[in-house]
Design a protein around this motif. Structure first.
Motif, short mmCIF file in Angstrom:
data_model
loop_
_atom_site.label_atom_id
_atom_site.label_comp_id
_atom_site.label_asym_id
_atom_site.label_seq_id
_atom_site.Cartn_x
_atom_site.Cartn_y
_atom_site.Cartn_z
N ARG A 31 0.83 -1.21 0.00
CA ARG A 31 0.00 0.00 0.00
C ARG A 31 0.86 1.26 0.00
NH1 ARG A 31 -4.24 -1.93 4.19
NH2 ARG A 31 -2.52 -1.34 5.50
N GLU A 32 1.95 1.24 0.76
CA GLU A 32 2.85 2.40 0.81
C GLU A 32 3.49 2.67 -0.55
OE1 GLU A 32 6.87 3.95 3.14
OE2 GLU A 32 6.13 1.93 3.53
N VAL A 33 3.94 1.62 -1.21
CA VAL A 33 4.56 1.78 -2.53
C VAL A 33 3.53 2.26 -3.55
CG1 VAL A 33 5.72 0.57 -4.43
CG2 VAL A 33 6.44 0.16 -2.06
N VAL A 34 2.32 1.73 -3.49
CA VAL A 34 1.27 2.17 -4.40
C VAL A 34 0.94 3.65 -4.16
CG1 VAL A 34 -1.18 1.90 -5.01
CG2 VAL A 34 0.29 -0.11 -4.82
N PHE A 37 3.67 5.60 -5.69
CA PHE A 37 3.48 5.54 -7.14
C PHE A 37 2.45 6.57 -7.58
CE2 PHE A 37 1.23 3.97 -10.88
CZ PHE A 37 2.27 3.74 -11.76
N ASP A 38 1.33 6.61 -6.88
CA ASP A 38 0.28 7.57 -7.21
C ASP A 38 0.78 9.01 -7.09
OD1 ASP A 38 -1.50 5.50 -7.69
OD2 ASP A 38 -2.46 5.65 -5.71
N SER A 39 1.63 9.26 -6.09
CA SER A 39 2.13 10.62 -5.86
C SER A 39 3.19 11.05 -6.87
CB SER A 39 2.75 10.72 -4.46
OG SER A 39 1.77 10.55 -3.49
N TYR A 40 4.03 10.11 -7.31
CA TYR A 40 5.20 10.48 -8.11
C TYR A 40 5.15 10.05 -9.57
CZ TYR A 40 7.52 12.10 -3.94
OH TYR A 40 7.84 12.81 -2.83
N LEU A 82 13.10 9.05 0.49
CA LEU A 82 12.58 8.22 -0.59
C LEU A 82 12.34 9.00 -1.90
CD1 LEU A 82 10.18 5.72 1.23
CD2 LEU A 82 12.47 5.32 0.31
N PRO A 83 11.87 10.25 -1.86
CA PRO A 83 11.74 10.98 -3.14
C PRO A 83 13.08 11.11 -3.87
CG PRO A 83 10.46 12.07 -1.45
CD PRO A 83 11.28 11.02 -0.75
N GLY A 84 14.13 11.43 -3.15
CA GLY A 84 15.46 11.52 -3.78
C GLY A 84 15.90 10.17 -4.33
N TRP A 85 15.62 9.10 -3.57
CA TRP A 85 15.97 7.74 -4.01
C TRP A 85 15.21 7.41 -5.29
CZ3 TRP A 85 13.84 3.08 -5.19
CH2 TRP A 85 14.67 1.96 -5.15
N ILE A 86 13.93 7.72 -5.33
CA ILE A 86 13.09 7.42 -6.50
C ILE A 86 13.62 8.15 -7.74
CG2 ILE A 86 10.79 7.85 -7.48
CD1 ILE A 86 9.68 7.27 -4.62
N PHE A 87 13.93 9.44 -7.61
CA PHE A 87 14.43 10.19 -8.76
C PHE A 87 15.82 9.73 -9.19
CE2 PHE A 87 10.93 13.09 -7.99
CZ PHE A 87 10.59 13.46 -9.28
N ARG A 88 16.66 9.34 -8.23
CA ARG A 88 18.00 8.86 -8.57
C ARG A 88 17.90 7.55 -9.36
NH1 ARG A 88 20.10 9.20 -3.93
NH2 ARG A 88 19.79 7.07 -3.23
N VAL A 89 17.03 6.64 -8.93
CA VAL A 89 16.86 5.37 -9.65
C VAL A 89 16.28 5.64 -11.04
CG1 VAL A 89 15.60 3.17 -9.66
CG2 VAL A 89 16.72 3.96 -7.56
N ALA A 90 15.29 6.53 -11.13
CA ALA A 90 14.71 6.87 -12.43
C ALA A 90 15.77 7.45 -13.35
CB ALA A 90 13.55 7.85 -12.26
N HIS A 91 16.61 8.33 -12.81
CA HIS A 91 17.68 8.94 -13.60
C HIS A 91 18.63 7.87 -14.13
CE1 HIS A 91 20.59 12.08 -14.67
NE2 HIS A 91 21.51 11.24 -14.21
N ASN A 92 19.07 6.98 -13.26
CA ASN A 92 20.01 5.94 -13.66
C ASN A 92 19.39 5.00 -14.70
OD1 ASN A 92 21.96 7.02 -11.98
ND2 ASN A 92 21.52 5.64 -10.30
N GLU A 156 10.67 19.77 -8.51
CA GLU A 156 10.10 18.68 -7.71
C GLU A 156 10.38 18.87 -6.22
OE1 GLU A 156 8.02 16.38 -8.45
OE2 GLU A 156 7.98 17.00 -10.53
N GLY A 157 11.11 19.91 -5.89
CA GLY A 157 11.37 20.20 -4.48
C GLY A 157 12.63 19.57 -3.93
N LEU A 158 13.44 18.97 -4.80
CA LEU A 158 14.67 18.36 -4.31
C LEU A 158 15.69 19.45 -4.01
CD1 LEU A 158 14.92 15.31 -6.72
CD2 LEU A 158 14.02 15.37 -4.41
N ARG A 159 16.49 19.21 -2.99
CA ARG A 159 17.52 20.16 -2.60
C ARG A 159 18.72 20.04 -3.52
NH1 ARG A 159 16.58 17.95 3.20
NH2 ARG A 159 17.72 16.33 2.15
N TYR A 160 19.55 21.07 -3.52
CA TYR A 160 20.71 21.12 -4.39
C TYR A 160 21.59 19.87 -4.20
CZ TYR A 160 19.97 26.01 -5.77
OH TYR A 160 19.48 27.17 -6.31
N ARG A 161 21.80 19.46 -2.96
CA ARG A 161 22.63 18.29 -2.68
C ARG A 161 22.05 17.03 -3.31
NH1 ARG A 161 26.65 19.32 0.62
NH2 ARG A 161 26.07 20.84 2.16
N GLU A 162 20.74 16.88 -3.21
CA GLU A 162 20.08 15.72 -3.80
C GLU A 162 20.20 15.74 -5.32
OE1 GLU A 162 16.45 15.00 -0.65
OE2 GLU A 162 16.33 16.72 -2.01
#
Length: 191
Positions: A31-34, A37-40, A82-92, A156-162
């Motif tokens: 449920r958390e992953v879904v 998914f709905d949010s991102y 997790l948002p930073g993790w999700i975007f990093r994986v999508a980027h890669n 998307e609200g990610l910080r410069y470091r992310e």
């Protein structure tokens, strides 16, 4: 199409990962992953599309991101940012997809990244808004890929470091890119 559910929004159970948590915890995690998914989903589609990846391939990549997230969380790995993790994986995944030559290039329409049109505008305001959006879209379209990706991740609200970590560039490069991009957008918007 045979074997394909007619309801594209139907949620299918996620696969079990051997040697991990079971039972109610698995259902809660699903449920958390879904929910993530709905949010991102739409934001990741826009981000992945900026790599010139077709809509169908982008959909598949986004699904891979969330399958990877499910496996990551099932194995009890870090939940930090997790948002930073999700975007990093999508980027890669997008880079890998493009590098492998499996991408069917289709340039993303930067207009999708801009705010939706307000239908309450009168015809004159609508024309002015459309012209403004076209000018800004042309600037975004003309940006070098790194600058466009920095802008999208910051939006998307990610910080410069992310952003630096996701793109594999220095913090100073992120700052310079965003400063340069915002200066261009401001200059064009002021015309």
């Amino acid at each position: 199409m045979p074997g394909v559910p007619s309801d594209a929004t139907q949620i299918q159970p996620l696969p079990l990962v051997v040697g991990t948590k079971h039972g109610g915890e698995n259902h809660d995690l699903e449920r958390e992953v879904v929910a993530l998914f709905d949010s991102y989903r739409s934001r990741l589609l826009a981000y992945v599309s900026a790599f010139g990846i077709s809509n169908n391939d982008a959909e598949e990549l986004v699904q891979e991101v969330f399958l990877a997230l499910f496996c990551h969380l099932r194995l009890g790995k870090s939940r930090k940012n997790l948002p930073g993790w999700i975007f990093r994986v999508a980027h890669n995944l997008a880079l890998k997809h493009r590098r492998d030559g499996s991408a069917r290039y289709q340039y993303a329409d930067a207009d999708n990244a801009l705010a939706a049109h307000d239908h309450r505008l009168n015809p004159e305001e609508h024309l002015l808004s459309t012209r403004r959006r076209e000018r800004l879209v042309s600037v975004v379209d003309a940006l070098p890929e790194q600058d466009r990706l920095c802008l999208m991740l910051r939006a998307e609200g990610l910080r410069y470091r992310e952003i630096a970590r996701i793109l594999g560039i220095s913090l100073g490069s992120v700052s310079a890119s965003l400063t340069r991009t915002l200066r261009r957008l401001t200059r064009v918007d002021g015309q």
